[in-house]
Design a protein around this motif. Structure first.
Motif, PDB file in Angstrom:
ATOM      1  N   PRO A  78       0.812  -1.215   0.000  1.00 47.34           N
ATOM      2  CA  PRO A  78       0.000   0.000   0.000  1.00 47.34           C
ATOM      3  C   PRO A  78       0.850   1.270   0.000  1.00 47.34           C
ATOM      4  O   PRO A  78       0.322   2.371  -0.163  1.00 47.34           O
ATOM      5  CB  PRO A  78      -0.790  -0.118   1.316  1.00 47.34           C
ATOM      6  CG  PRO A  78       0.100  -0.925   2.204  1.00 47.34           C
ATOM      7  CD  PRO A  78       0.802  -1.900   1.307  1.00 47.34           C
ATOM      8  N   ILE A  79       2.152   1.119   0.166  1.00 46.80           N
ATOM      9  CA  ILE A  79       3.052   2.263   0.242  1.00 46.80           C
ATOM     10  C   ILE A  79       3.302   2.820  -1.150  1.00 46.80           C
ATOM     11  O   ILE A  79       3.550   2.073  -2.106  1.00 46.80           O
ATOM     12  CB  ILE A  79       4.378   1.859   0.909  1.00 46.80           C
ATOM     13  CG1 ILE A  79       4.138   1.411   2.355  1.00 46.80           C
ATOM     14  CG2 ILE A  79       5.386   3.003   0.874  1.00 46.80           C
ATOM     15  CD1 ILE A  79       5.320   0.730   2.996  1.00 46.80           C
ATOM     16  N   LEU A  80       3.244   4.121  -1.288  1.00 49.70           N
ATOM     17  CA  LEU A  80       3.559   4.770  -2.551  1.00 49.70           C
ATOM     18  C   LEU A  80       5.059   4.651  -2.808  1.00 49.70           C
ATOM     19  O   LEU A  80       5.881   5.077  -1.992  1.00 49.70           O
ATOM     20  CB  LEU A  80       3.158   6.245  -2.502  1.00 49.70           C
ATOM     21  CG  LEU A  80       3.542   7.092  -3.715  1.00 49.70           C
ATOM     22  CD1 LEU A  80       2.810   6.612  -4.968  1.00 49.70           C
ATOM     23  CD2 LEU A  80       3.254   8.565  -3.451  1.00 49.70           C
ATOM     24  N   VAL A  81       5.421   4.063  -3.944  1.00 50.84           N
ATOM     25  CA  VAL A  81       6.822   3.920  -4.342  1.00 50.84           C
ATOM     26  C   VAL A  81       7.068   4.827  -5.537  1.00 50.84           C
ATOM     27  O   VAL A  81       6.366   4.759  -6.550  1.00 50.84           O
ATOM     28  CB  VAL A  81       7.161   2.462  -4.704  1.00 50.84           C
ATOM     29  CG1 VAL A  81       8.611   2.348  -5.182  1.00 50.84           C
ATOM     30  CG2 VAL A  81       6.918   1.545  -3.509  1.00 50.84           C
ATOM     31  N   GLU A  82       8.087   5.669  -5.408  1.00 50.80           N
ATOM     32  CA  GLU A  82       8.424   6.610  -6.482  1.00 50.80           C
ATOM     33  C   GLU A  82       9.914   6.482  -6.798  1.00 50.80           C
ATOM     34  O   GLU A  82      10.756   6.641  -5.916  1.00 50.80           O
ATOM     35  CB  GLU A  82       8.103   8.040  -6.036  1.00 50.80           C
ATOM     36  CG  GLU A  82       8.434   9.097  -7.070  1.00 50.80           C
ATOM     37  CD  GLU A  82       8.131  10.504  -6.580  1.00 50.80           C
ATOM     38  OE1 GLU A  82       8.620  11.457  -7.204  1.00 50.80           O
ATOM     39  OE2 GLU A  82       7.422  10.645  -5.566  1.00 50.80           O
ATOM     40  N   PHE A  83      10.235   6.176  -8.038  1.00 49.54           N
ATOM     41  CA  PHE A  83      11.635   6.117  -8.456  1.00 49.54           C
ATOM     42  C   PHE A  83      12.146   7.536  -8.673  1.00 49.54           C
ATOM     43  O   PHE A  83      11.544   8.314  -9.423  1.00 49.54           O
ATOM     44  CB  PHE A  83      11.786   5.282  -9.728  1.00 49.54           C
ATOM     45  CG  PHE A  83      11.628   3.810  -9.489  1.00 49.54           C
ATOM     46  CD1 PHE A  83      12.683   3.050  -9.009  1.00 49.54           C
ATOM     47  CD2 PHE A  83      10.405   3.184  -9.716  1.00 49.54           C
ATOM     48  CE1 PHE A  83      12.531   1.693  -8.768  1.00 49.54           C
ATOM     49  CE2 PHE A  83      10.254   1.830  -9.484  1.00 49.54           C
ATOM     50  CZ  PHE A  83      11.325   1.080  -9.002  1.00 49.54           C
ATOM     51  N   VAL A  84      13.247   7.857  -8.003  1.00 47.69           N
ATOM     52  CA  VAL A  84      13.747   9.241  -8.022  1.00 47.69           C
ATOM     53  C   VAL A  84      15.157   9.357  -8.586  1.00 47.69           C
ATOM     54  O   VAL A  84      15.768  10.417  -8.481  1.00 47.69           O
ATOM     55  CB  VAL A  84      13.693   9.856  -6.606  1.00 47.69           C
ATOM     56  CG1 VAL A  84      12.255  10.000  -6.142  1.00 47.69           C
ATOM     57  CG2 VAL A  84      14.517   9.055  -5.610  1.00 47.69           C
ATOM     58  N   GLY A  85      15.674   8.294  -9.170  1.00 44.72           N
ATOM     59  CA  GLY A  85      16.996   8.400  -9.765  1.00 44.72           C
ATOM     60  C   GLY A  85      17.702   7.070  -9.813  1.00 44.72           C
ATOM     61  O   GLY A  85      17.202   6.052  -9.323  1.00 44.72           O
ATOM     62  N   GLN A  86      18.887   7.096 -10.421  1.00 43.39           N
ATOM     63  CA  GLN A  86      19.671   5.885 -10.606  1.00 43.39           C
ATOM     64  C   GLN A  86      21.022   5.936  -9.910  1.00 43.39           C
ATOM     65  O   GLN A  86      21.760   4.949  -9.927  1.00 43.39           O
ATOM     66  CB  GLN A  86      19.887   5.652 -12.110  1.00 43.39           C
ATOM     67  CG  GLN A  86      18.594   5.497 -12.884  1.00 43.39           C
ATOM     68  CD  GLN A  86      18.832   5.280 -14.364  1.00 43.39           C
ATOM     69  OE1 GLN A  86      19.937   4.978 -14.792  1.00 43.39           O
ATOM     70  NE2 GLN A  86      17.784   5.422 -15.161  1.00 43.39           N
ATOM     71  N   ASP A  87      21.354   7.063  -9.282  1.00 48.31           N
ATOM     72  CA  ASP A  87      22.707   7.248  -8.764  1.00 48.31           C
ATOM     73  C   ASP A  87      22.678   7.794  -7.343  1.00 48.31           C
ATOM     74  O   ASP A  87      22.286   8.941  -7.126  1.00 48.31           O
ATOM     75  CB  ASP A  87      23.471   8.208  -9.682  1.00 48.31           C
ATOM     76  CG  ASP A  87      24.941   8.332  -9.333  1.00 48.31           C
ATOM     77  OD1 ASP A  87      25.385   7.715  -8.342  1.00 48.31           O
ATOM     78  OD2 ASP A  87      25.653   9.059 -10.049  1.00 48.31           O
ATOM     79  N   GLY A  88      23.115   6.970  -6.386  1.00 51.71           N
ATOM     80  CA  GLY A  88      23.169   7.414  -4.999  1.00 51.71           C
ATOM     81  C   GLY A  88      24.220   8.462  -4.738  1.00 51.71           C
ATOM     82  O   GLY A  88      24.213   9.111  -3.684  1.00 51.71           O
ATOM     83  N   GLN A  89      25.118   8.675  -5.689  1.00 58.89           N
ATOM     84  CA  GLN A  89      26.173   9.673  -5.530  1.00 58.89           C
ATOM     85  C   GLN A  89      25.680  11.084  -5.828  1.00 58.89           C
ATOM     86  O   GLN A  89      26.342  12.059  -5.504  1.00 58.89           O
ATOM     87  CB  GLN A  89      27.345   9.349  -6.473  1.00 58.89           C
ATOM     88  CG  GLN A  89      27.960   7.986  -6.202  1.00 58.89           C
ATOM     89  CD  GLN A  89      28.823   7.507  -7.352  1.00 58.89           C
ATOM     90  OE1 GLN A  89      29.913   7.033  -7.129  1.00 58.89           O
ATOM     91  NE2 GLN A  89      28.343   7.619  -8.584  1.00 58.89           N
ATOM     92  N   GLN A  90      24.514  11.182  -6.476  1.00 57.96           N
ATOM     93  CA  GLN A  90      23.955  12.481  -6.829  1.00 57.96           C
ATOM     94  C   GLN A  90      22.437  12.378  -6.763  1.00 57.96           C
ATOM     95  O   GLN A  90      21.779  12.012  -7.728  1.00 57.96           O
ATOM     96  CB  GLN A  90      24.415  12.904  -8.232  1.00 57.96           C
ATOM     97  CG  GLN A  90      24.068  14.331  -8.571  1.00 57.96           C
ATOM     98  CD  GLN A  90      24.734  14.789  -9.861  1.00 57.96           C
ATOM     99  OE1 GLN A  90      25.447  14.020 -10.512  1.00 57.96           O
ATOM    100  NE2 GLN A  90      24.498  16.027 -10.239  1.00 57.96           N
ATOM    101  N   LEU A  91      21.879  12.709  -5.608  1.00 58.39           N
ATOM    102  CA  LEU A  91      20.452  12.539  -5.367  1.00 58.39           C
ATOM    103  C   LEU A  91      19.684  13.788  -5.803  1.00 58.39           C
ATOM    104  O   LEU A  91      20.025  14.903  -5.394  1.00 58.39           O
ATOM    105  CB  LEU A  91      20.200  12.265  -3.885  1.00 58.39           C
ATOM    106  CG  LEU A  91      20.859  10.996  -3.328  1.00 58.39           C
ATOM    107  CD1 LEU A  91      20.718  10.946  -1.818  1.00 58.39           C
ATOM    108  CD2 LEU A  91      20.259   9.742  -3.971  1.00 58.39           C
ATOM    109  N   ALA A  92      18.659  13.582  -6.606  1.00 60.58           N
ATOM    110  CA  ALA A  92      17.846  14.699  -7.093  1.00 60.58           C
ATOM    111  C   ALA A  92      16.748  15.022  -6.083  1.00 60.58           C
ATOM    112  O   ALA A  92      15.550  14.979  -6.397  1.00 60.58           O
ATOM    113  CB  ALA A  92      17.255  14.350  -8.457  1.00 60.58           C
ATOM    114  N   LEU A  93      17.162  15.318  -4.867  1.00 63.00           N
ATOM    115  CA  LEU A  93      16.234  15.616  -3.770  1.00 63.00           C
ATOM    116  C   LEU A  93      16.709  16.855  -3.026  1.00 63.00           C
ATOM    117  O   LEU A  93      17.924  17.105  -2.922  1.00 63.00           O
ATOM    118  CB  LEU A  93      16.179  14.434  -2.795  1.00 63.00           C
ATOM    119  CG  LEU A  93      15.613  13.113  -3.325  1.00 63.00           C
ATOM    120  CD1 LEU A  93      15.836  12.005  -2.303  1.00 63.00           C
ATOM    121  CD2 LEU A  93      14.122  13.252  -3.642  1.00 63.00           C
TER     122      LEU A  93
END
Length: 204
Positions: A78-93
């Motif tokens: 039931p948790i909303l899952v949102e893909f936010v990128g492919q690289d943990g070295q540069q987070l688009a957050l």
């Protein structure tokens, strides 16, 4: 990302880090709430262990096959899952935008792991935590020497995986406070299976 890393390795890790690791995943994910960032989402094996108190999971995952393998688990939660990128070295957050960060058997493969941990600290809200379980550098000096010797070839075989990263020191060097850390052997031989498990927090 090459064919092996994108197509083969995700299927291998989905099985190799499968059912026997579920109790560990449950421990690491216990008590998470609010907005959670997972670096190295993989095939979504942590999803069943997340509490309903988690309102949104922000997933970082480079492998297309991993994301496809996760589809059924995403559909079942039931948790909303949102893909936010492919690289943990540069987070688009934005800065201070998530309540917790979750990493399970991921820090070993990130090329610039220090940069990824700096990004983790940046996006955590004050009081937020990093929950982790990783394999890494043994506290036994002789085993650690073998890890140093084997890591170059091991990394070529397993997507850049490092056997010899001192996980606790890397987390502290990123400015996070280790609240709990437990080291143990996940199996044999120790050079491949020395584990770090625990929680670290952002103090300000």
């Amino acid at each position: 990302m090459g064919f092996y890393d994108d197509q083969v390795l995700p299927r291998f890790t989905n099985v190799a880090l499968g059912k026997p690791m579920e109790p560990t995943r449950a421990r690491v994910a216990e008590g998470l709430s609010g907005e959670v960032l997972e670096i190295g989402f993989g095939s979504g094996r942590n999803l069943p262990h997340l509490s309903p108190a988690v309102t949104r999971l922000l997933a970082v995952e480079p492998a297309a096959v991993g994301r496809r393998l996760a589809a059924s688990r995403i559909a079942a939660t039931p948790i909303l899952v949102e893909f936010v990128g492919q690289d943990g070295q540069q987070l688009a957050l934005p800065d201070a935008s998530v309540d917790h960060v979750l990493v399970t058997w991921t820090l070993c493969t990130i090329p610039e792991v220090e940069r990824a941990l700096d990004e983790t600290r940046r996006v955590l809200r004050p009081g937020g935590t990093l929950r982790f379980v990783e394999h890494g550098r043994s506290t036994n000096a002789r085993v650690a020497q073998w890890q140093d010797r084997l890591t170059p070839i091991w990394g070529k075989l397993f997507g850049g995986c490092h056997l010899n990263r001192p996980v606790d020191k890397l987390i502290e060097n990123a400015g996070l406070t280790l609240d709990t850390v437990r080291t143990y052997r996940m199996g044999r031989p120790e050079m491949f299976a020395f584990a770090y498990e625990g929680s670290a927090s952002k103090q300000d």
